[in-house]
Write a protein that holds these residues in place. Structure first.
Motif, PDB file in Angstrom:
ATOM      1  N   GLU A  91      67.524  -0.136  83.170  1.00 45.16           N
ATOM      2  CA  GLU A  91      67.593  -0.189  81.926  1.00 45.16           C
ATOM      3  C   GLU A  91      66.615   0.084  80.840  1.00 45.16           C
ATOM      4  OE1 GLU A  91      69.425  -3.936  80.965  1.00 45.16           O
ATOM      5  OE2 GLU A  91      70.776  -3.811  82.483  1.00 45.16           O
ATOM      6  N   THR A  92      65.513   0.595  81.477  1.00 39.87           N
ATOM      7  CA  THR A  92      64.605   0.943  80.626  1.00 39.87           C
ATOM      8  C   THR A  92      64.345   2.314  80.338  1.00 39.87           C
ATOM      9  OG1 THR A  92      62.947   1.059  82.576  1.00 39.87           O
ATOM     10  CG2 THR A  92      63.023  -1.102  81.240  1.00 39.87           C
ATOM     11  N   ALA A  93      63.960   2.802  79.214  1.00 39.27           N
ATOM     12  CA  ALA A  93      63.825   4.287  78.954  1.00 39.27           C
ATOM     13  C   ALA A  93      62.523   4.360  78.464  1.00 39.27           C
ATOM     14  CB  ALA A  93      65.012   4.778  77.828  1.00 39.27           C
ATOM     15  N   ARG A  94      61.802   5.590  79.058  1.00 38.27           N
ATOM     16  CA  ARG A  94      60.540   5.983  78.685  1.00 38.27           C
ATOM     17  C   ARG A  94      60.513   7.295  78.398  1.00 38.27           C
ATOM     18  NH1 ARG A  94      56.062   7.183  83.289  1.00 38.27           N
ATOM     19  NH2 ARG A  94      54.502   7.864  82.002  1.00 38.27           N
ATOM     20  N   THR A  95      59.610   7.584  77.225  1.00 39.94           N
ATOM     21  CA  THR A  95      59.601   8.972  76.406  1.00 39.94           C
ATOM     22  C   THR A  95      58.286   9.617  77.133  1.00 39.94           C
ATOM     23  OG1 THR A  95      60.580   8.282  74.517  1.00 39.94           O
ATOM     24  CG2 THR A  95      59.244  10.095  74.508  1.00 39.94           C
ATOM     25  N   LEU A  96      58.214  10.517  77.722  1.00 42.10           N
ATOM     26  CA  LEU A  96      56.928  11.443  77.956  1.00 42.10           C
ATOM     27  C   LEU A  96      56.846  12.812  77.638  1.00 42.10           C
ATOM     28  CD1 LEU A  96      55.151  11.374  80.793  1.00 42.10           C
ATOM     29  CD2 LEU A  96      56.546  12.922  81.728  1.00 42.10           C
ATOM     30  N   THR A  97      55.726  13.163  76.928  1.00 39.84           N
ATOM     31  CA  THR A  97      55.444  14.535  76.580  1.00 39.84           C
ATOM     32  C   THR A  97      54.556  15.390  77.590  1.00 39.84           C
ATOM     33  OG1 THR A  97      55.296  13.659  74.388  1.00 39.84           O
ATOM     34  CG2 THR A  97      54.266  15.737  74.656  1.00 39.84           C
ATOM     35  N   ALA A  98      55.304  16.597  77.845  1.00 40.75           N
ATOM     36  CA  ALA A  98      54.789  17.624  78.794  1.00 40.75           C
ATOM     37  C   ALA A  98      54.334  18.549  78.260  1.00 40.75           C
ATOM     38  CB  ALA A  98      55.869  17.750  79.832  1.00 40.75           C
ATOM     39  N   ASN A  99      52.893  18.974  78.296  1.00 39.43           N
ATOM     40  CA  ASN A  99      51.947  19.931  77.558  1.00 39.43           C
ATOM     41  C   ASN A  99      52.411  21.375  78.245  1.00 39.43           C
ATOM     42  OD1 ASN A  99      51.137  18.331  75.544  1.00 39.43           O
ATOM     43  ND2 ASN A  99      49.508  18.050  76.772  1.00 39.43           N
ATOM     44  N   ILE A 100      53.085  22.346  77.967  1.00 42.48           N
ATOM     45  CA  ILE A 100      53.261  23.539  78.391  1.00 42.48           C
ATOM     46  C   ILE A 100      52.197  24.568  78.068  1.00 42.48           C
ATOM     47  CG2 ILE A 100      55.109  25.203  78.727  1.00 42.48           C
ATOM     48  CD1 ILE A 100      57.004  23.230  78.053  1.00 42.48           C
ATOM     49  N   SER A 101      51.537  25.134  79.091  1.00 38.15           N
ATOM     50  CA  SER A 101      50.462  26.320  78.892  1.00 38.15           C
ATOM     51  C   SER A 101      51.124  27.411  79.138  1.00 38.15           C
ATOM     52  CB  SER A 101      49.227  25.882  79.711  1.00 38.15           C
ATOM     53  OG  SER A 101      49.537  25.988  80.890  1.00 38.15           O
ATOM     54  N   LYS A 102      50.395  28.368  79.125  1.00 43.21           N
ATOM     55  CA  LYS A 102      50.664  30.032  79.427  1.00 43.21           C
ATOM     56  C   LYS A 102      50.859  30.061  81.085  1.00 43.21           C
ATOM     57  CE  LYS A 102      46.201  31.956  79.380  1.00 43.21           C
ATOM     58  NZ  LYS A 102      45.737  32.695  80.261  1.00 43.21           N
ATOM     59  N   ASP A 103      50.188  28.994  81.787  1.00 43.15           N
ATOM     60  CA  ASP A 103      50.392  29.311  83.231  1.00 43.15           C
ATOM     61  C   ASP A 103      51.467  28.380  83.787  1.00 43.15           C
ATOM     62  OD1 ASP A 103      48.087  30.753  83.370  1.00 43.15           O
ATOM     63  OD2 ASP A 103      46.628  29.017  83.569  1.00 43.15           O
ATOM     64  N   THR A 104      52.051  27.714  82.874  1.00 38.99           N
ATOM     65  CA  THR A 104      53.555  26.788  83.359  1.00 38.99           C
ATOM     66  C   THR A 104      54.531  27.784  83.558  1.00 38.99           C
ATOM     67  OG1 THR A 104      52.511  24.915  81.859  1.00 38.99           O
ATOM     68  CG2 THR A 104      54.949  25.086  82.771  1.00 38.99           C
ATOM     69  N   LEU A 105      55.206  27.565  84.853  1.00 39.51           N
ATOM     70  CA  LEU A 105      56.373  28.240  85.338  1.00 39.51           C
ATOM     71  C   LEU A 105      57.586  27.448  84.476  1.00 39.51           C
ATOM     72  CD1 LEU A 105      55.843  28.353  89.113  1.00 39.51           C
ATOM     73  CD2 LEU A 105      55.671  30.172  87.418  1.00 39.51           C
ATOM     74  N   ILE A 106      58.383  28.129  83.832  1.00 37.04           N
ATOM     75  CA  ILE A 106      59.510  27.595  83.494  1.00 37.04           C
ATOM     76  C   ILE A 106      60.757  28.382  84.054  1.00 37.04           C
ATOM     77  CG2 ILE A 106      60.850  27.162  81.309  1.00 37.04           C
ATOM     78  CD1 ILE A 106      58.024  27.593  79.842  1.00 37.04           C
ATOM     79  N   ARG A 107      61.692  27.800  84.723  1.00 32.03           N
ATOM     80  CA  ARG A 107      62.660  28.239  85.643  1.00 32.03           C
ATOM     81  C   ARG A 107      63.953  27.541  85.198  1.00 32.03           C
ATOM     82  NH1 ARG A 107      60.949  32.600  88.220  1.00 32.03           N
ATOM     83  NH2 ARG A 107      61.924  32.103  90.036  1.00 32.03           N
ATOM     84  N   LYS A 108      65.073  28.395  85.463  1.00 33.65           N
ATOM     85  CA  LYS A 108      66.287  27.942  85.256  1.00 33.65           C
ATOM     86  C   LYS A 108      66.936  27.733  86.704  1.00 33.65           C
ATOM     87  CE  LYS A 108      69.858  30.275  83.813  1.00 33.65           C
ATOM     88  NZ  LYS A 108      70.690  31.047  83.186  1.00 33.65           N
ATOM     89  N   LEU A 109      67.414  26.516  86.953  1.00 34.76           N
ATOM     90  CA  LEU A 109      67.958  26.410  88.455  1.00 34.76           C
ATOM     91  C   LEU A 109      69.383  26.082  88.251  1.00 34.76           C
ATOM     92  CD1 LEU A 109      67.183  25.960  91.563  1.00 34.76           C
ATOM     93  CD2 LEU A 109      66.827  23.756  91.088  1.00 34.76           C
ATOM     94  N   ASP A 110      70.313  26.746  88.412  1.00 34.41           N
ATOM     95  CA  ASP A 110      71.641  26.817  88.365  1.00 34.41           C
ATOM     96  C   ASP A 110      72.386  26.316  89.852  1.00 34.41           C
ATOM     97  OD1 ASP A 110      74.365  26.672  87.736  1.00 34.41           O
ATOM     98  OD2 ASP A 110      74.473  28.796  87.038  1.00 34.41           O
ATOM     99  N   PHE A 111      72.847  25.017  89.680  1.00 32.56           N
ATOM    100  CA  PHE A 111      73.080  24.800  91.179  1.00 32.56           C
ATOM    101  C   PHE A 111      74.369  25.473  91.828  1.00 32.56           C
ATOM    102  CE2 PHE A 111      70.906  20.857  89.881  1.00 32.56           C
ATOM    103  CZ  PHE A 111      69.821  20.662  91.102  1.00 32.56           C
ATOM    104  N   ARG A 112      75.187  26.164  90.962  1.00 33.85           N
ATOM    105  CA  ARG A 112      76.070  27.170  91.495  1.00 33.85           C
ATOM    106  C   ARG A 112      75.777  28.206  92.018  1.00 33.85           C
ATOM    107  NH1 ARG A 112      78.767  27.075  85.558  1.00 33.85           N
ATOM    108  NH2 ARG A 112      76.572  27.271  85.241  1.00 33.85           N
ATOM    109  N   SER A 113      74.559  28.788  91.668  1.00 33.08           N
ATOM    110  CA  SER A 113      73.997  30.056  92.218  1.00 33.08           C
ATOM    111  C   SER A 113      72.982  29.786  93.501  1.00 33.08           C
ATOM    112  CB  SER A 113      73.360  30.858  91.023  1.00 33.08           C
ATOM    113  OG  SER A 113      72.246  30.191  90.594  1.00 33.08           O
TER     114      SER A 113
END
Length: 159
Positions: A91-113
């Motif tokens: 029942e608790t919600a927490r807000t988190l800020t994630a810093n993204i640098s140029k080395d951070t991997l950003i991926r799309k994971l489609d469970f259908r594929s």
């Protein structure tokens, strides 16, 4: 009547000798495998460590690197160099800020594929593809503060 020497001439005798030889080899290999496995576990070293499983399963306490922690939630805000997500746990919600640098991997994971073997890292996307309301998983090393440095951001698409 002349007595002849028996050199295992009959097929039954040859089969018995071959069976004994196979069981003897099996016992030798079983002992060698047991000894090698026990010897290797006592020293704590392994020559065939997979870097992917080592990074994900680094909570054994023997690693000097901090462990990687996965945090999942919904994006509530996207800025130039960070993503704010809401983590709902019970029942608790927490807000988190994630810093993204140029080395951070950003991926799309489609469970259908995902392939049938279950392994897949998705496809690379740009940070501009991250939108408010999408489900993401963030891999980081530290979650003690409300701001973390993301190593990997995976956008999840459910079927």
């Amino acid at each position: 009547m002349v007595a002849t020497k028996s050199n295992f001439q009959t097929p039954q005798q040859r089969a018995i000798i071959a069976t004994i030889a196979v069981f003897l080899l099996l016992a030798i290999f079983a002992f060698a495998g047991f000894w090698y496995g026990k010897n290797n576990s006592e020293t704590g070293s392994s020559s065939s460590k997979n870097s992917n499983s080592t990074a994900l399963n680094s909570n054994t306490g023997t690693s000097t690197k901090p462990e990687t922690i996965a945090i999942s939630g919904k994006i509530t805000k996207v800025s130039k160099d960070s993503v704010e997500i809401q983590i709902a746990s019970g029942e608790t919600a927490r807000t988190l800020t994630a810093n993204i640098s140029k080395d951070t991997l950003i991926r799309k994971l489609d469970f259908r594929s995902i392939p049938k073997n279950g392994f897949g890292d998705g496809v690379a996307i740009k940070q501009s593809d991250l939108k408010v309301g999408l489900n993401v998983v963030i891999l980081t090393k530290d979650t003690s503060a409300d701001t973390v440095n993301a190593q990997k951001v995976s956008m999840l698409i459910y079927p």
